[in-house]
Scaffold this motif. Sequence first.
Motif, mmCIF file in Angstrom:
data_model
loop_
_atom_site.group_PDB
_atom_site.id
_atom_site.type_symbol
_atom_site.label_atom_id
_atom_site.label_comp_id
_atom_site.label_asym_id
_atom_site.label_seq_id
_atom_site.Cartn_x
_atom_site.Cartn_y
_atom_site.Cartn_z
ATOM 1 N N UNK A 87 51.593 51.148 39.560
ATOM 2 C CA UNK A 87 50.733 51.218 40.735
ATOM 3 C C UNK A 87 49.385 51.859 40.399
ATOM 4 N N UNK A 88 49.353 52.816 39.484
ATOM 5 C CA UNK A 88 48.094 53.429 39.069
ATOM 6 C C UNK A 88 47.232 52.407 38.325
ATOM 7 N N UNK A 100 48.987 42.522 33.241
ATOM 8 C CA UNK A 100 49.427 43.475 32.200
ATOM 9 C C UNK A 100 50.031 44.738 32.813
ATOM 10 N N UNK A 101 49.715 45.022 34.066
ATOM 11 C CA UNK A 101 50.273 46.220 34.704
ATOM 12 C C UNK A 101 51.689 45.978 35.227
ATOM 13 N N UNK A 102 52.100 44.733 35.178
ATOM 14 C CA UNK A 102 53.430 44.407 35.662
ATOM 15 C C UNK A 102 53.473 44.096 37.145
ATOM 16 N N UNK A 103 52.309 43.936 37.775
ATOM 17 C CA UNK A 103 52.286 43.660 39.204
ATOM 18 C C UNK A 103 52.834 42.283 39.525
ATOM 19 N N UNK A 104 52.846 41.381 38.542
ATOM 20 C CA UNK A 104 53.357 40.029 38.775
ATOM 21 C C UNK A 104 54.771 39.841 38.237
ATOM 22 N N UNK A 105 55.400 40.874 37.933
ATOM 23 C CA UNK A 105 56.803 40.687 37.568
ATOM 24 C C UNK A 105 57.125 41.338 36.323
#
Length: 147
Positions: free
Chosen positions: A3-4, A142-147
């Motif tokens: 989230x950051x 890359x932040x993992x927001x899409x899975x």
Amino acid sequence: MASLATIATVVSAAGTIAGGIAANAAAQDEARQLEAKGKEEFAASQREAEIKRQEGRLIMSRQQALAAASGAGAGDDAPTILKLMSGTARESEFNAQVEMFGGKSRKSGLFNAASNRRREGAATLLGSVTKAVGGGIRGLNTSGAFG
């Protein structure tokens, strides 16, 4: 932690877009200033043209007065004075037209520069939006927001 990274990506994208908006606004202001200068240049050329015409009228008046004082004749039927005055009138009008052409040319150049500046500002804005969207998608991925 994801989230950051997501927040950082969104803030970065917003900053990129804000920069594009500011650059576009500056370009629009500069374009308005260029157009104002173009209008001033043209107005100045009109004033200069009128001065050239007035100078011609004064010279012709002096020519007629000198001819009358000489006793050689200064009427509408005196061929010498008519020839002198018509030459002066042509030269005066030519000088006035040169001034007008210069003013129109400068105005046109400044208006073209303004148009180019507007296009540059719009392109900068579009580029910033494109960069922000591309960077945002990359960052969120890359932040993992899409899975």
